[in-house]
Design an enzyme around this catalytic site. Sequence first.
Site, PDB file in Angstrom:
ATOM      1  N   ASP A  16       6.097 -10.937  -2.214  1.00 12.31           N
ATOM      2  CA  ASP A  16       7.004 -11.585  -3.178  1.00 12.31           C
ATOM      3  C   ASP A  16       6.707 -13.066  -3.378  1.00 12.31           C
ATOM      4  O   ASP A  16       7.603 -13.869  -3.635  1.00 12.31           O
ATOM      5  CB  ASP A  16       8.478 -11.404  -2.750  1.00 12.31           C
ATOM      6  CG  ASP A  16       8.838  -9.945  -2.583  1.00 12.31           C
ATOM      7  OD1 ASP A  16       8.290  -9.126  -3.331  1.00 12.31           O
ATOM      8  OD2 ASP A  16       9.659  -9.628  -1.707  1.00 12.31           O
ATOM      9  N   LYS A  19       2.870 -13.072  -7.053  1.00  9.12           N
ATOM     10  CA  LYS A  19       1.525 -12.581  -7.425  1.00  9.12           C
ATOM     11  C   LYS A  19       1.515 -12.071  -8.860  1.00  9.12           C
ATOM     12  O   LYS A  19       0.570 -12.308  -9.608  1.00  9.12           O
ATOM     13  CB  LYS A  19       1.095 -11.451  -6.464  1.00  9.12           C
ATOM     14  CG  LYS A  19       1.010 -11.881  -5.015  1.00  9.12           C
ATOM     15  CD  LYS A  19       0.700 -10.710  -4.101  1.00  9.12           C
ATOM     16  CE  LYS A  19       1.803  -9.694  -3.979  1.00  9.12           C
ATOM     17  NZ  LYS A  19       3.018 -10.164  -3.286  1.00  9.12           N
ATOM     18  N   HIS A  47       6.267  -6.433  -8.717  1.00  7.40           N
ATOM     19  CA  HIS A  47       5.681  -7.662  -9.264  1.00  7.40           C
ATOM     20  C   HIS A  47       6.394  -8.001 -10.569  1.00  7.40           C
ATOM     21  O   HIS A  47       6.280  -7.274 -11.552  1.00  7.40           O
ATOM     22  CB  HIS A  47       4.178  -7.481  -9.489  1.00  7.40           C
ATOM     23  CG  HIS A  47       3.433  -7.234  -8.214  1.00  7.40           C
ATOM     24  ND1 HIS A  47       2.077  -7.049  -8.152  1.00  7.40           N
ATOM     25  CD2 HIS A  47       3.862  -7.176  -6.920  1.00  7.40           C
ATOM     26  CE1 HIS A  47       1.714  -6.869  -6.887  1.00  7.40           C
ATOM     27  NE2 HIS A  47       2.789  -6.930  -6.135  1.00  7.40           N
TER      28      HIS A  47
END
Length: 459
Positions: A16, A19, A47
């Site tokens: 977390d 990315k 994501h």
Amino acid sequence: MKQNKITPIIGLQWGDEGKGKGVARIASRLKSSDLIVRFQGGNNAGHTIWHKGKSYVFKLIPSGVFGRAQIHLGAGMVINPGALRDEIKTIPKDVSFLNRLSVSPHAVLTMPTHILLDSVSEKNKGKKKIGSTGRGISPSYTDLTLRRALRVGDIFQNDFKKRYVKLANEHKETLQKVFNYKTSSKDIKENEKGFWKGIKLLRSLSIINSASLIEKALGSEYIVIAEGAQGTLLDVRFGNYPYVTSSHTIAGGVATGLGIPPEYVGGAIGIFKAYATKIGEGPFPTELGGKKSAIWCRDKKYAYEKKRFLNPDPNSKDEFEQGIALRRLGFEIGAVTGRLRRTGWLDIPLLKYAININNARELVLTKLDVLNNFKKIKVCTSYIIAGKKTIEIPFDLFRVKIKCVYKSFPVWKRNLSDYGNTLPKEALVYIKFLEKTLGAKIIYVGTGPEEHHVVERYW
Ligand code: GDP
Ligand code: IMO
Ligand code: MG
């Protein structure tokens, strides 16, 4: 030797780190012949990216889906076909991507009984649970090493259904014999429906060996990005074992996760937040509020926390409250499970460890804006273990009693957004300290959740 190399984008903490946003930003500049691949993990990943004012959470599909590049689900992944189908449905109709999407035949299929095994075995562990996302990731990888997994390439074989039933029965037997759990059809009915619909979808997609796809792209000097999931400290071997995921999340995992020679893999870009978060159980030396926070985040829901702490003070003398304020300001709520993410200060010993393991000489620092309302922030510069100062990470971090040594930094007076493309001097002091201590360049600084909320350095 190929001239271009794959660039791994790797999380340097416990996942977390941002990315998704980082990959989406790079993807927006890529051409249709470039390539973004996932090389490990499954739909335990979440994501988040912002696109045209809306947020999306990608679990299996690479975060470059809104760009033009080719996207690939690589050999080292575990894929839940139903979850893939659901995720595809969340992408707006005007985005054409199915013609750019391919999947490796080597990727392992996550079955409904894997999900059940994950949740039943976690419950069975009681207080010793890992805090898995409950998506069946560990049982899926277990079947790979037990050499009985079903893989994407198997879906074209005539005996696929037969093998599926056989393996599902073996899982049910394990549930009964090991966990004394009798599987009812209700447990897996919905997931089975999704699974078979997902298999139908998978049969219509392009199934290509990760290695041939990559060799072709590198050979033509196209850009190849490997999007990491989870983070270095969750790596199955080199993370904070046993509180880890079940795949190789580090840059070394790119070669084995895609079936390519290690020399094709270039220097990694490491992503880390301006503070630290962790979801699930396990050691977290710099956690604000320590054990109290860990238990709170394990047991409480976000709605309850919001009611109980209407306006948590980031400058409170109570570190537990500070941790809650940090969670609120950074919206540190699990993108996959909705759990509270535990919060704490940046940890230099762990970051150094992660940078070395990935050889990440270029870094992205995210969420600096979240610290706007603090007066003072802290960074752990070393540990004291058994009376000795060290930056070495103990082999069994979770068993060791650690005291953190902190250095404090004053925070900028106005919001980072007021400074446009520049950064206030206090932020630069913090960033330059990190660069010097970590021995790497911070090339991007995240100043907000959207793609344009970035200050580029060294350009
Ligand atoms: P990932 O799993 O590494 O892709 O990260 P997640 O998406 O799970 O969590 C990162 C969260 O932070 C997401 O909600 C992002 O939208 C958000 N985010 C990323 N970079 C920044 C930043 O620089 N500032 C702020 N405020 N939010 C960010
Ligand atoms: P992204 O890619 C944060 C954590 C879980 C649990 C441990 C094992 O969004 O950064 P698993 O379901 O893999 O068996 O869970 O790993 N975890 C993550 N934490 N971000 C992730 O992914 C994670 N994927 C797994 O919370 O502690
Ligand atoms: Mg995430």
